[in-house]
Design an enzyme around this catalytic site. Structure first.
Site, PDB file in Angstrom:
ATOM      1  N   PHE A   8       0.832  -1.200   0.000  1.00  0.00           N
ATOM      2  CA  PHE A   8       0.000   0.000   0.000  1.00  0.00           C
ATOM      3  C   PHE A   8       0.867   1.250   0.000  1.00  0.00           C
ATOM      4  O   PHE A   8       1.855   1.345   0.739  1.00  0.00           O
ATOM      5  CB  PHE A   8      -0.878   0.058   1.253  1.00  0.00           C
ATOM      6  CG  PHE A   8      -1.999  -0.935   1.294  1.00  0.00           C
ATOM      7  CD1 PHE A   8      -3.229  -0.656   0.717  1.00  0.00           C
ATOM      8  CD2 PHE A   8      -1.844  -2.155   1.940  1.00  0.00           C
ATOM      9  CE1 PHE A   8      -4.275  -1.564   0.767  1.00  0.00           C
ATOM     10  CE2 PHE A   8      -2.876  -3.076   2.000  1.00  0.00           C
ATOM     11  CZ  PHE A   8      -4.099  -2.777   1.413  1.00  0.00           C
ATOM     12  N   ASP A   9       0.474   2.220  -0.802  1.00  0.00           N
ATOM     13  CA  ASP A   9       0.963   3.579  -0.628  1.00  0.00           C
ATOM     14  C   ASP A   9       0.388   4.083   0.693  1.00  0.00           C
ATOM     15  O   ASP A   9      -0.608   3.550   1.190  1.00  0.00           O
ATOM     16  CB  ASP A   9       0.477   4.431  -1.809  1.00  0.00           C
ATOM     17  CG  ASP A   9       0.867   5.882  -1.678  1.00  0.00           C
ATOM     18  OD1 ASP A   9       2.016   6.160  -1.307  1.00  0.00           O
ATOM     19  OD2 ASP A   9       0.012   6.743  -1.949  1.00  0.00           O
ATOM     20  N   LEU A  10       1.000   5.113   1.276  1.00  0.00           N
ATOM     21  CA  LEU A  10       0.500   5.649   2.544  1.00  0.00           C
ATOM     22  C   LEU A  10      -0.403   6.858   2.314  1.00  0.00           C
ATOM     23  O   LEU A  10      -1.617   6.785   2.511  1.00  0.00           O
ATOM     24  CB  LEU A  10       1.673   6.006   3.458  1.00  0.00           C
ATOM     25  CG  LEU A  10       1.320   6.594   4.834  1.00  0.00           C
ATOM     26  CD1 LEU A  10       0.395   5.662   5.617  1.00  0.00           C
ATOM     27  CD2 LEU A  10       2.589   6.892   5.625  1.00  0.00           C
ATOM     28  N   ASP A  11       0.176   7.970   1.861  1.00  0.00           N
ATOM     29  CA  ASP A  11      -0.602   9.201   1.684  1.00  0.00           C
ATOM     30  C   ASP A  11      -1.595   9.060   0.532  1.00  0.00           C
ATOM     31  O   ASP A  11      -1.216   8.723  -0.593  1.00  0.00           O
ATOM     32  CB  ASP A  11       0.335  10.374   1.386  1.00  0.00           C
ATOM     33  CG  ASP A  11       1.260  10.681   2.551  1.00  0.00           C
ATOM     34  OD1 ASP A  11       0.875  10.424   3.697  1.00  0.00           O
ATOM     35  OD2 ASP A  11       2.379  11.183   2.303  1.00  0.00           O
TER      36      ASP A  11
END
Length: 216
Positions: A8-11
């Site tokens: 997953f990307d965070l932002d």
């Protein structure tokens, strides 16, 4: 399940960092003497590497971009870090993926030290096997670098069961370069047009749609 490993990307994918990032960008620009606008005008800074964004959007030289990044971190490391919200239903999604035996990583262009603190603060770190970000003293060339580092740290050589989830074009490009599948999400800060321009075919409108795609 189709995927045994989800990155997953965070932002813009797990959390909404709009106030923290945009407020810190505005602080940096104002401190450097640039004219500033409303918070909404800095949404474009969410996701891509900040040094590059300062060069592109603030017309900064590489040296000026480094100074702006320093100003940004003055505010972000103390105030902006937790001006953040977890998207609804994300904790439950991570929990259920973990319970199903899926390995989970966060692959982000944000410094690892900030990412770890954010995930801990919001109770998400317990579901994450690996957090792959960047050191404070450098900026990655592309998203592929942090994706490959996450896969290496998890000891994954067969990438057929891996997928990257993100909201911006650089997430899609990084997944393509790393030769793994990609799911784009529209509840973050990228558009359908941005994602489709990079060849993204699998797109989730919301977290419920993302859950369906991951568990189907």
């Amino acid at each position: 399940m189709k995927y045994s490993t989800v990155l997953f990307d965070l932002d813009g994918t797990l959390t909404d960092p709009v106030q923290g990032i945009c407020g810190s960008v505005r602080y940096a620009l104002e401190k450097a003497g640039h004219p500033v606008g409303p918070i909404e005008s800095y949404h474009k800074y969410i996701g891509p590497p900040l040094l590059r964004s300062f060069e592109v959007y603030a017309n900064a030289t590489p040296e000026e971009a480094q100074k702006l990044l320093g100003y940004y971190r003055e505010r972000f490391s103390t105030v902006g870090l937790f001006e953040n919200e977890v998207y609804p239903c994300i904790p439950e999604l991570l929990r259920d993926l973990k319970d199903a035996g899926v390995r989970i990583a966060v692959a982000t262009g944000k410094p690892t030290v900030y990412s770890e603190k954010i995930l801990d603060h919001f109770g998400l770190r317990q579901y994450i096997d690996i957090v792959s970000g960047i050191p404070l003293d450098r900026e990655p060339l592309d998203k592929c670098e942090v994706i490959l580092h996450a896969l290496y740290e998890m000891g994954i050589s067969d990438r057929s069961g891996c997928v990257m989830v993100g909201d911006r074009s650089h997430d899609a490009i990084g997944a393509k370069m790393a030769r793994i599948d990609f799911i784009g999400v529209l509840y973050g800060y990228g558009s359908r047009e941005e994602l489709e321009a990079e060849g993204t075919e699998t797109i989730a409108e919301n977290v419920s749609a993302l859950r369906f795609l991951l568990f189907s």
